[in-house]
Design an enzyme around this catalytic site. Structure first.
Site, PDB file in Angstrom:
ATOM      1  N   PRO A   9      45.809  17.461 -35.270  1.00  0.00           N
ATOM      2  CG  PRO A   9      44.567  15.830 -36.923  1.00  0.00           C
ATOM      3  CD  PRO A   9      46.032  16.044 -36.287  1.00  0.00           C
ATOM      4  CG  ASN A  10      40.763  18.614 -33.836  1.00  0.00           C
ATOM      5  OD1 ASN A  10      40.164  19.708 -34.461  1.00  0.00           O
ATOM      6  ND2 ASN A  10      40.806  17.810 -34.993  1.00  0.00           N
ATOM      7  NE  ARG A  17      38.596  17.313 -29.175  1.00  0.00           N
ATOM      8  CZ  ARG A  17      39.490  15.724 -29.475  1.00  0.00           C
ATOM      9  NH1 ARG A  17      40.596  16.204 -30.035  1.00  0.00           N
ATOM     10  NH2 ARG A  17      39.054  15.328 -30.523  1.00  0.00           N
ATOM     11  CE1 TYR A  22      41.608  13.008 -27.343  1.00  0.00           C
ATOM     12  CE2 TYR A  22      39.603  13.752 -27.061  1.00  0.00           C
ATOM     13  CZ  TYR A  22      40.316  13.513 -27.740  1.00  0.00           C
ATOM     14  OH  TYR A  22      40.112  12.374 -29.057  1.00  0.00           O
ATOM     15  CG  ASN A  71      47.897  12.151 -30.153  1.00  0.00           C
ATOM     16  OD1 ASN A  71      47.048  11.592 -31.205  1.00  0.00           O
ATOM     17  ND2 ASN A  71      47.715  12.186 -28.574  1.00  0.00           N
ATOM     18  CB  ALA A  74      41.288  12.525 -37.080  1.00  0.00           C
ATOM     19  CG  HIS A  77      42.153   6.650 -37.067  1.00  0.00           C
ATOM     20  ND1 HIS A  77      42.724   5.421 -36.325  1.00  0.00           N
ATOM     21  CD2 HIS A  77      41.956   7.367 -35.804  1.00  0.00           C
ATOM     22  CE1 HIS A  77      42.671   5.796 -35.003  1.00  0.00           C
ATOM     23  NE2 HIS A  77      42.157   7.273 -35.066  1.00  0.00           N
ATOM     24  CG  ASP A  84      53.506   6.857 -48.011  1.00  0.00           C
ATOM     25  OD1 ASP A  84      53.626   5.757 -47.199  1.00  0.00           O
ATOM     26  OD2 ASP A  84      52.801   6.811 -48.981  1.00  0.00           O
ATOM     27  CD  GLU A  95      49.506   4.448 -33.872  1.00  0.00           C
ATOM     28  OE1 GLU A  95      48.687   4.694 -33.314  1.00  0.00           O
ATOM     29  OE2 GLU A  95      50.729   4.793 -34.598  1.00  0.00           O
ATOM     30  CG  HIS A  97      46.225   6.776 -30.683  1.00  0.00           C
ATOM     31  ND1 HIS A  97      46.095   7.922 -31.085  1.00  0.00           N
ATOM     32  CD2 HIS A  97      47.211   6.613 -30.512  1.00  0.00           C
ATOM     33  CE1 HIS A  97      46.289   7.737 -32.352  1.00  0.00           C
ATOM     34  NE2 HIS A  97      47.754   6.372 -32.246  1.00  0.00           N
ATOM     35  CB  ILE A  98      44.420  11.181 -24.524  1.00  0.00           C
ATOM     36  CG1 ILE A  98      46.129  11.819 -24.859  1.00  0.00           C
ATOM     37  CG2 ILE A  98      44.424  11.678 -23.698  1.00  0.00           C
ATOM     38  CD1 ILE A  98      46.066  12.959 -25.607  1.00  0.00           C
ATOM     39  NE  ARG A 104      37.395   8.361 -28.857  1.00  0.00           N
ATOM     40  CZ  ARG A 104      37.993   9.082 -29.425  1.00  0.00           C
ATOM     41  NH1 ARG A 104      39.075  10.043 -29.358  1.00  0.00           N
ATOM     42  NH2 ARG A 104      37.262  10.480 -29.537  1.00  0.00           N
TER      43      ARG A 104
END
Length: 150
Positions: A9-10, A17, A22, A71, A74, A77, A84, A95, A97-98, A104
């Site tokens: 998402p996003n 954004r 980012y 990635n 959100a 978390h 699963d 996994e 993350h930027i 954070r």
């Protein structure tokens, strides 16, 4: 070697954004750089803001691709369902993350996905994706763990 880059998402808003977090580059333009940098890999890219669609994509490629760079945004978390799905498939997942999630909000310090991933790369900007691809590029199939999560 077929590798999926999967964004949650996003992340469709990369380049627009929160540029201070980012960056100003869209993922689509960065993906073109990755394809040029890894010509021996058959890279595909998919993004969704919908948890169920991400799960469907993991199921779709999770028994035939050699790797997934994910990635989860959100959902990382919060999503037991995504963890699963990762646990259920054979394809190893890294996994990414930027941003440095540990610099954070405190709720971002816990990943529901990490226990079922091959590893986690966080905080290197878009280069986090390149680092994950380098892992898959350098490892022989047995080392990657295809067919086995550990």
């Amino acid at each position: 070697m077929k590798i999926l880059i999967l964004n949650g998402p996003n992340l469709n808003l990369l380049g627009i954004r929160e540029k201070s977090v980012y960056g100003s580059e869209s993922f689509e333009s960065y993906f073109e750089e990755l394809k040029e940098a890894f010509p021996a890999m058959e890279l595909s890219y998919f993004q969704s803001n919908t948890e169920g669609v991400l799960i469907d994509k993991l199921h779709e490629v999770g028994f035939s691709y050699k790797g997934i760079v994910f990635n989860g945004g959100a959902y990382t978390h919060t999503s037991v369902a995504l963890s699963d799905a990762i646990k259920a498939i054979e394809t190893p997942v890294i996994e990414v993350h930027i941003s440095n999630v540990y610099a954070r909000d405190a709720f971002r310090h816990k990943s529901m996905l990490a226990p079922f991933c091959k590893g986690v790369i966080t905080g290197f900007g878009m280069e986090s994706y390149r680092l994950a691809l380098q892992y898959f590029e350098r490892m022989k199939p047995k080392q990657i763990g295809f067919g086995s999560k550990k």
